[in-house]
Every structure is written in C-alpha cells, then in structure tokens.
Design an enzyme around this catalytic site. Structure first.
Site, mmCIF file in Angstrom:
data_model
loop_
_atom_site.group_PDB
_atom_site.id
_atom_site.type_symbol
_atom_site.label_atom_id
_atom_site.label_comp_id
_atom_site.label_asym_id
_atom_site.label_seq_id
_atom_site.Cartn_x
_atom_site.Cartn_y
_atom_site.Cartn_z
ATOM 1 N N ASN A 232 0.830 -1.200 0.000
ATOM 2 C CA ASN A 232 0.000 0.000 0.000
ATOM 3 C C ASN A 232 0.867 1.252 0.000
ATOM 4 O O ASN A 232 2.008 1.233 0.436
ATOM 5 C CB ASN A 232 -0.902 0.000 1.234
ATOM 6 C CG ASN A 232 -1.803 1.223 1.280
ATOM 7 O OD1 ASN A 232 -2.348 1.633 0.266
ATOM 8 N ND2 ASN A 232 -1.943 1.820 2.452
ATOM 9 N N GLY A 233 0.311 2.347 -0.496
ATOM 10 C CA GLY A 233 0.985 3.629 -0.401
ATOM 11 C C GLY A 233 1.408 4.187 -1.749
ATOM 12 O O GLY A 233 1.112 3.638 -2.812
ATOM 13 N N ALA A 234 2.121 5.308 -1.691
ATOM 14 C CA ALA A 234 2.530 6.005 -2.903
ATOM 15 C C ALA A 234 3.483 5.172 -3.735
ATOM 16 O O ALA A 234 3.412 5.167 -4.975
ATOM 17 C CB ALA A 234 3.183 7.336 -2.536
ATOM 18 N N GLU A 256 -2.123 -9.688 -0.881
ATOM 19 C CA GLU A 256 -2.786 -9.576 0.420
ATOM 20 C C GLU A 256 -3.787 -8.427 0.391
ATOM 21 O O GLU A 256 -4.970 -8.595 0.648
ATOM 22 C CB GLU A 256 -1.722 -9.342 1.490
ATOM 23 C CG GLU A 256 -2.251 -9.098 2.880
ATOM 24 C CD GLU A 256 -1.121 -8.854 3.861
ATOM 25 O OE1 GLU A 256 -0.512 -9.849 4.295
ATOM 26 O OE2 GLU A 256 -0.829 -7.686 4.172
ATOM 27 N N LEU A 331 11.302 -0.454 6.517
ATOM 28 C CA LEU A 331 11.752 0.720 7.268
ATOM 29 C C LEU A 331 13.268 0.802 7.411
ATOM 30 O O LEU A 331 13.847 1.874 7.280
ATOM 31 C CB LEU A 331 11.113 0.718 8.667
ATOM 32 C CG LEU A 331 9.592 0.778 8.700
ATOM 33 C CD1 LEU A 331 9.084 0.615 10.129
ATOM 34 C CD2 LEU A 331 9.096 2.096 8.118
ATOM 35 N N GLY A 354 1.769 -9.851 5.649
ATOM 36 C CA GLY A 354 2.152 -11.007 4.850
ATOM 37 C C GLY A 354 3.489 -10.855 4.157
ATOM 38 O O GLY A 354 3.800 -11.625 3.242
#
Length: 460
Positions: A232-234, A256, A331, A354
């Site tokens: 997910n995300g940009a 997922e 991260l 996942g």
C-alpha cells in the site's frame, strides 16, 4: 427492511426471520456485559453504530476486551474517546492503522503480534471464545445471504469461536465475490440496520523523486506473465504507473491487500490474470482499501476473488503462481540483510502482515522474485539525516524478514540480489545501494563487525 429485491421475492420465511432478528444499535450494545470478550470486525467491516452505542455505556462496564483489525473510520474508535485511560475497555488489534498507532502510543490500545496468515487459527484456537462477534455486512440478498464486503481475511476463525454473531447492515459496503464471502441469516443472531457510513477511502500520496527512482529499479527486473503482489501507499502505485507506461503484458494479481494500482493496470490492459498458475482469470486478495473509484470497480465484479488470509498468504499457494513478484516497502535494513518493517526503535508502526509469506512464496515460485524497498535515508525532526541501511538494527527493532529470506533490496541507488551471497558479499552489495555520504562509515562498521576484509579499499 432496507434491501429492495425488485422482481425476486425472498425465499419463503426469510423476510419474517429478518424482521424477528432486527434490533437497534442500542439494543445490540445493551447485550454487552462486564468481563465479555468481543470482536468488532475487520477493516471496512468494523462496526460503527454499535460501537458508538457501546461507548455511551462506558461507565457501566468493566473489563471488556475488544479485538479488531485496522480501524479506519474517523480519527479514533469511539470506545477510546470515552475511555482514554483504558479503565473499562481493553482494546487490541492484529495490525495497527494510523489511528490505532496513536492510541497505542497513548497507552490505551495494544498490538496482538501474529503472522497475518495465522489470524484465523489464532482466533479459533488461541483466544478465549468471543461472547459476541460484531461486523458490518452488505444488505441481505433474496437467498438470505449477507456479503461481508472486501475483507474476508480472518473472519471465519472468529465465526468458529464465538457464541453470538450480530451484523450491522451498511448499504455502502460493496459486494465482493470469492471464497467465504457470505453469512447466511441462519448463522446470524441479530441484525442492526446501520446509518450507512461511507466506506473509508485511502488516497495515495504523490510519489517523490526517490519513489520514482526506486520504482524504475524494480520495473527493469519485471517480466511478461508475472503475478504481482503490491503493498500500500505512494510507492506501489508509482510502480503501477511505470508498468502502465512499459511494454509489459499479461500480468496477474495475487495479493494480500488490493489497491488502486491494480485498477490502473487493468484499465491499461496490462492485467489479464491469464498466466497465473492458480485462479486464472481472477484477482485474488484477502482485503481491499482504496479510493471510491476502486470500490465502484470492485462492487459485484465477478473477476474479484476475495478469500481467507490463510489461503491467500499461504506460501505454497503464493508459489503456485508463475513468476510471482512481491513488492513491499520496509523501514530499515542492517548489513546482515535483516529487514525491519514494523517499528522505529521501540515505537510500534504496524503488524507483520504477509511480507515474509510473500517473500518466501515469490522465491519458491518458478521465476519468482521479491523486492523489499526503502529510501536510502530519512531526515529526523531535528534535521539530522540518518541512513536506513545501517550496521545493526536499533534496539527494539522488529525483524520482519530474516536475512535468510531476503531476495532483492531496493533503494533509489539500485536493486541488489542477496540470495546466495556470503555475509561479506551482502554487506558489499547493501553498501553499494546506501547513500554515498554513508558508504565509508558503513564499511568501517562492517570491518568492526567482522564481515568486511580489512584489506578492502573504501568504496567509491
């Protein structure tokens, strides 16, 4: 009854049964007693009206445990607003959203560590029996079935370990096809007709130049006929945009989380799902969140295949797809190749999800690859710049993917393959994609750690 069946009359007796089970949100909340274990639902299906009604009873109750997964409606779950010191409710989630993260930091919301794939078994066998399982559903159809929306995930583990099921009907919850998507009225104890809260939307941030450079480093490794898992995300949406502009074709989806990037790929003719090793022609996922456009496209779309997470995230199922390609953010990475995707030191960020399953499944797949991606640096609040490729992970960091599982690591400076590499080779490759300002320092630390020949020259 809110559902209009048009020309199709419900099966005999279903309408009467519906009316007999119909109660208000306040009546549903009144069934909660002190000491109970409750489940509030998943993602877009977490109950809203019932939770508001329960929050009004805060002072009457003690020692009520509430489990949910990923609150996304509004700034904060209502039960936390009325109980900021967790004196009445003990709330926890198996994955934390931004809102839940803030509550966790405040000390009144807890994380329940689990491999996402194991959630159904966790609810079924490792938690006390839920006195009541609450969840949002779409309006009942003519056969007496309630669709549970775009999130099957771990629901069936909850259903198999609860004394009572109460549904909150939401006309805005979209209908998805797949496996385990329905509850029949015979399985439901009570029905609440909710206030039809719109499904929460998640928009993507504008990709940065670093996002684009990382995406470019991935897309050059992709192949026709690959099955994609995107996070997910940009950044994943940036990858999707580059694929749209590429010559790639016949891609598939086994993921997922289903996100807007797949809609873009489908509209561009890139996503056919015909080369998948399993579930050909279907877009397989366990939950979805995105924009209104995504929801409209998914609603009652027979190409969608929403399925339980212990199927979707099963390593062998993932590996059954041809050229399975997993793309996720992380991260921090240390010079051994250990990856942290869950915490910033002692500060919890998110759940395991996942990532490890897809890293392992993609590598096990014929022609498969997995990519774990991070910018090379981040700027702290005081203006200090730190490398996100570091000698060792900071105290409190969570190893989400062990060094033995990692395949490709990606930064804006390149993509390096760590599979089959010695500790020295790994360190050398990781330093090569670290920010140039930190490479000499990282090499010195690698020498102190005994994973760098002391005779080697500083990399340029």
């Amino acid at each position: 009854m809110s559902k209009d069946f048009g020309l199709f009359a419900p099966v005999n007796g279903i309408y009467d049964e519906y009316k007999s089970k119909l109660i208000t949100a306040k009546e549903a909340a009144s069934m909660v007693k002190s000491g109970m274990y409750l489940h509030f639902g998943l993602m877009n299906g977490i109950v809203v009206d019932i939770q508001e009604a329960l929050a009004e009873r805060t002072e009457e109750l003690e020692d009520v445990t509430i489990i949910q997964t990923m609150w996304s409606y509004g700034e904060k779950p209502p039960v936390l607003k009325n109980d900021p010191h967790a004196e009445h409710f003990h709330c926890a989630s198996t994955h934390l959203t931004k809102q839940e993260r803030a509550a966790n930091k405040d000390g009144n919301f807890w994380f329940l560590p689990v491999q996402f794939r194991e959630n159904p078994k966790l609810h079924r066998e490792c938690r006390p029996t839920y006195d009541i399982a609450f969840l949002q559903v779409a309006p009942m159809d003519a056969s007496g079935n309630f669709n549970i929306g775009p999130q099957v995930a771990e629901y069936w583990g909850v259903f198999q370990n609860c004394d009572k099921i109460i549904v909150e009907v939401n006309e805005n919850l979209i209908v998805t096809h797949g496996v385990g998507n329905y509850l029949n009225i015979n399985q439901v104890d009570y029905i609440v007709e909710g206030s039809n809260t719109p499904m929460p939307t998640i928009g993507s941030k504008v990709p940065t130049d670093i996002d684009r450079r990382m995406a470019e480093n991935i897309v050059e490794h992709l192949e026709d006929g690959a099955t994609l898992q995107l996070g997910n995300g940009a950044f994943p949406n940036c990858v999707g945009s580059l694929i749209v502009d590429s010559n790639l074709k016949d891609l598939g989806c086994h993921t997922e989380m289903f996100v807007d990037a797949y809609l873009k790929l489908y509209e561009a003719g890139k996503l056919t799902n015909m080369k998948k090793g399993i579930n050909q022609g279907k877009m397989t996922f366990t939950f979805a969140q995105g924009t209104e456009d995504l929801y409209k496209w998914m609603d009652n779309n027979p190409m969608m295949m929403s399925a339980p997470v212990d199927y979707v995230n099963n390593v062998d199922v993932i590996a059954s797809n041809h050229k399975m390609t997993s793309i996720n953010s992380c991260l921090q990475i240390d010079l051994f190749g250990q990856v942290n995707s869950e915490s910033s030191g002692l500060q919890h960020i998110g759940g395991t999800g996942g990532q490890l399953d897809f890293v392992m499944g993609a590598f096990q797949s014929e022609g498969g690859k997995s990519f774990l991606c991070t910018p090379s640096t981040r700027t702290l609040k005081d203006g200090t710049v730190e490398s996100l490729i570091m000698p060792t992970l900071p105290q409190g960091s969570i190893v989400s993917t062990p060094r033995s599982g990692v395949h490709y690591i990606v930064t804006e400076y390149g993509a390096v393959n760590l599979k089959g590499k010695t500790t020295y080779e790994r360190a050398k490759l990781l330093i090569s994609v670290a920010h140039p300002d930190f490479r000499a320092e990282l090499e010195e630390e690698a020498q102190k750690m005994g994973i760098w020949p002391t005779s080697s020259k500083v990399m340029k």
